[in-house]
Design a protein around this motif. Structure first.
Motif, PDB file in Angstrom:
ATOM      1  N   TYR B  65       0.819  -1.221   0.000  1.00 33.10           N
ATOM      2  CA  TYR B  65       0.000   0.000   0.000  1.00 33.10           C
ATOM      3  C   TYR B  65       0.853   1.271   0.000  1.00 33.10           C
ATOM      4  N   TYR B  66       1.612   1.470   1.042  1.00 33.14           N
ATOM      5  CA  TYR B  66       2.446   2.667   1.092  1.00 33.14           C
ATOM      6  C   TYR B  66       3.837   2.247   1.521  1.00 33.14           C
ATOM      7  N   MET B 212      -6.577  10.636   5.910  1.00 33.29           N
ATOM      8  CA  MET B 212      -6.397   9.391   6.666  1.00 33.29           C
ATOM      9  C   MET B 212      -5.102   9.396   7.468  1.00 33.29           C
ATOM     10  N   VAL B 213      -4.057   9.913   6.845  1.00 25.66           N
ATOM     11  CA  VAL B 213      -2.740   9.859   7.494  1.00 25.66           C
ATOM     12  C   VAL B 213      -2.606  10.943   8.571  1.00 25.66           C
ATOM     13  N   PRO B 216      -6.501  11.341  13.101  1.00 25.76           N
ATOM     14  CA  PRO B 216      -6.849  10.018  13.630  1.00 25.76           C
ATOM     15  C   PRO B 216      -8.334   9.705  13.453  1.00 25.76           C
ATOM     16  N   ASN B 218     -10.577   9.063  15.562  1.00 25.80           N
ATOM     17  CA  ASN B 218     -11.525   9.615  16.546  1.00 25.80           C
ATOM     18  C   ASN B 218     -11.662  11.137  16.459  1.00 25.80           C
TER      19      ASN B 218
END
Lengths: 441, 290
Positions: B65-66, B212-213, B216, B218
C-alpha cells in the motif's frame, strides 16, 4: 516592599492554578505488559481505555493484571499508571481463549531476564521457573565472588603500596633482581553476566491470531491480544560510502540493487532484521498513547534486531570471487588542519585508547567497472540466506542520452509532417482520379 | 463476427490509425512521456554520482500500500509508469473525442449508410486507440532498452510485467474515453468531461490519503466528515478510475504477487468490456445524427 508582597501573592495564586492542572487519577485494573520486540522486552500498560494490545508471536511475553491509579497525561497524549500510589498485583488463573475455545489456563511463574553477554551487550533472555532462581543465584554468586576478589585486591594493593615504599627506599638494591620489583595487582573485572531479580507473572507465548485473556472470575481484567508475526525477516545492511560515512544507506531485501558511481570504497555493516507492521510494532512499545502508531496501520518497516559480527563477506566481480573480507572495527580520524576532512582507519585499542570505534563492518573496495555482488558467509563457510546483494556501476554518460532520446519522437513527427507536406505539394493541381482511371484502361 | 463487420472494423481502424500517426499529437505525447522518464532517470543518476551510491529496491521491496520511507522504485519501473500514465491520458483524450467528433462533424451519419453498425464503429475506434498505444509503447521500449544498456540500470521482471499491464490500462483508458464520448454530441463537451474526470481521479486519492494519514479515526467535526466523505469517494474512484486499475497492477508487480497481478489483468479486461458495452448501448440510444 508592598509591591513585592503583591507579586509574591500573585505567584502563589498562580502556583495553585498550576497545581489544579494535575491530572485526575482513577483507580482501575490495568494489564502490565512486558512485551518482546524482537530483540528485547519493553514495558507498557493496557488500561481500560486500550483493551487491545499487540505482541509478537512465538515469543515469551509477560503480563500482570494490576490494580493501580491511572491518569491521562495530555502533554504526551497517553495514559499512565502511578504504581507508586497503588500497585496491587491480581492473582488467579489466567484464561486464554481463541473465539469461544479456551486454549490455555495459566498460573503465574517466576522469571528473570538474564544477560549472558552483559547488560549492554547481546540479547537478553527470559528464564522461567526454577531456572529463573538459578540464573538469579548465578548472578548473585558472581557478584559475591567479585566482591571477594575486590577485597583480596584491596589487600593486595595495600601490600603493594608497602612494598613500593620499601622499593623506593633503595631502588639500587633491586639491580639484578628486577623480578622482585613490586607489581601493581590487576583490578578485578566486574562480572559480565547479569540477571534481574526473580519476578512473577503470566508467561504468554502464542501463535498469530486474536485471543481473549482474563483472570478467571474477574471481568475487569479482560483484554484482547492481537498476536502477529513479522511479514519477512532476513539480513539487512548499512552501506556507508567512504565520502559520506555518517549517512549509511540501508538495504533490507535480497532484490535490492546497490548502484555506485565510479571507484568506490564501501563500509558494509550487516544486521538481522524483521519487517513488521508499524502500527502494531509501535503499540508494543507504547500502547496507551493517542499518537503511537498513528497512520501506520498500512505501513511496514524493517526493524534492526542486532548486528552480525561473526561472519565474513565474499565479494564477487562478474561472478568470480574477488575477495573475502573480515569484519573489523573502524575509527574516523579527523584530519589535523583547520579544513574539514577525515580518514577512516582500522580501530586499534592500543592507539585509540579509551575511545570507542566509530562503526563496525566490512571494507569493500570496488574499481567501478563491471558487476559486483557480495554475500555473507558464516564461520562454517555456509552462505547466510537472504544475504546476497548485487552492485552495479552507473555510467554517467547516460544523463546525456536521457536528455537526447526524448527528442527522437519529435524528430519522427517532424519528418512525417515534412513528408506529408511534400506529398500534398506534389499532388497539387493533379487530378489523381482521372490519372488512375487512364492507367487502368 | 460477421465478415462485413470485420472488414468495416479493419478499414475504419486502419484509416483512423493512419490519421493518428500522420499527426503531431501522438509524437508530442510520446516525447512528453519520455521527458518525464528522463527527468526521473537523470535525477537518479545525478543522486548516485553525487552521493557515491544508492540502494534501489527491486520488485519485491516496496511495502504494501504505502512505502515506509520515500524510496525510489526499481529504477526503470517508476519512469515507465509515469510515461505510461502520460501515454494513457493522451489515449483517453483521443478516445473521448473519437465518437463525438464524428457525430459533431456529421461524418458518422454518412458512415452508417454503408455496412457499418454501432458495434463495428465502437470496436474500430477502440482498436485504433489500442494500436496507437502500441506505437507509443514501441517508442518507450526502445527508449528504456537504450538507456538500460547505457546506464547499467537493471530492467527487472517488473518492467516487462508493467508493459503488459500498460496495454490493459490503455484498454481501460480508451474504453473510458469512448464511454464519455458516446454520451456527448459535441467535442467541446467531451473534452470538458474528460478534464473533470481526470482531475477527480487524480485528486480524490491524494485528499483521502491526506485525511487518513494526518487525522486520527476519533477526530470530530468537519475533519471527521471530510474523512468519511473522502473514504466513500475514494472507494468509488477506485472502481471507476482507469488509473486505479494500473495502480492495483503496479502494487501487484511491486509485491511480486502473481495472483494479484492476474487479478488486476482480469479486472482491467472486465472494466474495458463493461464500458465498451455501455458505449455501444448509449450509442444506440443516442443515434448517429447530430
Amino acid at each position: 516592599m508592598r509591591k513585592y508582597a503583591y507579586l509574591l501573592l500573585v505567584v502563589i495564586l498562580l502556583s495553585f492554578g498550576a497545581l489544579a492542572a494535575a491530572p485526575e487519577k482513577v483507580e482501575q485494573v490495568v494489564t502490565n505488559l512486558l512485551l518482546f520486540d524482537g530483540s528485547q522486552w519493553t514495558n507498557t500498560i493496557s488500561p481500560q481505555e486500550y483493551p487491545t494490545f499487540y505482541m509478537l508471536a512465538d515469543a515469551d511475553n509477560v503480563i500482570n493484571p494490576t490494580r493501580t491509579m491511572v491518569y491521562f497525561w495530555p502533554i504526551t497524549q497517553e495514559y499512565m499508571a502511578d504504581f507508586y500510589d497503588m500497585n496491587e498485583e491480581i492473582e488467579g488463573t489466567l484464561i486464554v481463549s481463541k473465539g469461544n475455545k479456551v486454549i490455555a489456563e495459566l498460573e503465574k511463574q517466576d522469571y528473570v531476564f538474564s544477560y549472558p553477554q552483559g547488560y549492554y551487550g547481546g540479547r537478553p533472555e527470559i528464564v522461567c521457573g526454577d531456572d529463573a532462581h538459578k540464573s538469579a543465584e548465578k548472578y548473585r554468586s558472581e557478584v559475591d565472588a567479585y566482591y571477594q576478589r575486590v577485597i583480596k585486591w584491596q589487600q593486595a594493593m595495600t601490600d603493594y603500596e608497602i612494598a613500593l615504599d620499601e622499593f623506593w627506599v633503595n631502588p639500587e638494591a633491586y639491580k639484578g633482581r628486577e623480578s622482585e620489583i613490586p607489581q601493581e595487582p590487576k583490578q578485578p573485572d566486574y562480572p559480565v553476566y547479569y540477571a534481574t531479580e526473580v519476578q512473577r507473572g503470566y508467561i504468554l507465548n502464542l501463535e498469530p491470531g486474536t485471543y481473549t485473556i482474563e483472570i478467571d472470575g474477574l471481568p475487569e481484567t479482560k483484554r484482547t491480544a492481537v498476536v502477529f508475526s513479522p511479514r519477512r525477516q532476513g539480513i539487512g545492511y548499512d552501506i556507508r560510502p567512504e565520502q559520506q560515512w555518517t549517512v549509511p544507506r540501508t538495504s533490507n531485501d535480497l532484490s535490492e540493487t546497490v548502484y555506485i558511481s565510479g571507484k568506490q570504497t564501501l563500509y558494509i555493516t550487516p544486521y538481522n532484521g524483521i519487517e513488521v507492521n508499524r502500527y502494531m510494532y509501535e503499540k508494543i512499545e507504547k500502547l496507551p498513547s493517542e499518537i503511537s502508531g498513528r497512520g501506520g496501520e498500512l505501513l511496514y518497516f524493517w526493524m534492526v534486531l542486532d548486528y552480525v559480527n561473526d561472519a565474513s563477506l565474499e565479494v564477487y566481480k562478474d561472478g568470480v570471487l574477488l575477495s573475502t573480507v573480515a569484519f573489523k572495527q573502524w575509527y574516523v580520524e579527523q584530519t589535523a588542519s583547520a579544513a574539514l576532512g577525515y580518514n577512516i582507519i582500522e580501530f586499534d585499542p592500543k592507539v585509540q585508547g579509551e575511545r570507542a570505534p566509530s562503526f563496525e563492518g566490512f571494507k569493500v573496495e570496488l574499481d567501478g567497472a563491471g558487476r559486483y555482488s557480495f554475500r555473507l558467509v558464516n564461520e562454517n563457510g555456509e552462505v547466510i540466506s537472504e544475504s546476497e546483494r548485487l552492485v552495479r556501476s552507473i555510467d554517467p554518460r547516460s544523463r546525456f542520452f536521457a536528455l537526447v532520446l526524448p527528442l527522437i519522437p519529435i524528430l519522427v513527427g517532424v519528418l512525417i509532417w515534412i513528408w506529408r507536406s511534400s506529398l500534398s505539394a506534389s499532388d497539387k493541381g493533379t487530378d489523381k482520379t482521372s490519372k488512375v482511371t487512364t492507367v487502368s484502361r | 463476427m460477421n465478415n462485413y463487420r470485420s472488414v468495416a472494423i479493419k478499414a475504419m481502424a486502419g484509416r483512423d490509425l493512419r490519421s493518428t500517426l500522420f499527426s503531431m499529437g501522438i509524437y508530442i505525447a510520446i516525447a512528453l512521456g519520455l521527458i518525464v522518464a528522463s527527468i526521473m532517470l537523470y535525477t537518479y543518476v545525478g543522486g548516485i554520482m553525487e552521493n557515491g551510491l544508492d540502494v534501489m529496491p527491486s520488485s519485491e521491496t516496496e511495502t504494501r500500500y504505502y512505502s515506509e520511507r520515500q524510496q525510489t522504485p526499481e529504477p526503470m519501473l517508476g519512469p515507465l509508469q509515469w510515461a505510461v500514465y502520460i501515454g494513457a491520458v493522451y489515449i483517453t483524450l483521443s478516445a473521448s473525442m473519437s465518437i463525438s467528433r464524428e457525430r459533431d462533424q456529421g461524418t458518422m451519419e454518412v458512415l452508417f449508410y454503408g455496412p457499418v453498425d454501432s458495434i463495428a464503429f465502437v470496436v474500430a475506434k477502440f482498436l485504433e486507440q489500442i494500436l496507437a498505444f502500441g506505437v507509443i509503447l514501441l517508442f518507450y521500449i526502445g527508449y528504456f532498452l537504450i538507456l538500460s544498456k547505457v546506464s547499467n540500470f537493471a530492467l527487472g521482471i517488473g518492467f516487462f510485467k508493467m508493459l503488459i499491464l500498460s496495454l490493459l490500462l490503455a484498454g481501460c483508458m480508451a474504453s473510458f474515453g469512448m464511454f464519455l464520448s458516446s454520451m456527448t454530441r459535441r467535442v467541446k463537451t467531451s473534452v470538458i468531461l474528460f478534464l473533470v474526470f481526470i482531475i477527480i481521479f487524480l485528486t480524490v486519492p491524494v485528499l483521502h490519503s491526506y485525511f487518513m494519514v494526518n487525522f486520527p479515526g476519533n477526530v470530530k467535526g468537519v475533519l471527521s466528515v471530510a474523512r468519511q466523505v473522502t473514504s466513500y469517494l475514494n472507494f468509488l474512484v477506485s472502481w471507476i478510475s482507469p488509473f486505479s486499475y494500473l495502480q492495483r497492477g503496479t502494487v501487484a508487480i511491486l509485491l511480486s504477487s502473481n495472483i494479484e497481478f492476474i487479478k488486476s489483468l482480469v479486472f482491467s479486461l472486465l472494466y474495458t468490456a463493461v464500458l465498451l458495452a455501455g458505449s455501444i448501448f448509449i450509442f444506440n440510444k443516442k443515434g448517429v445524427r447530430r
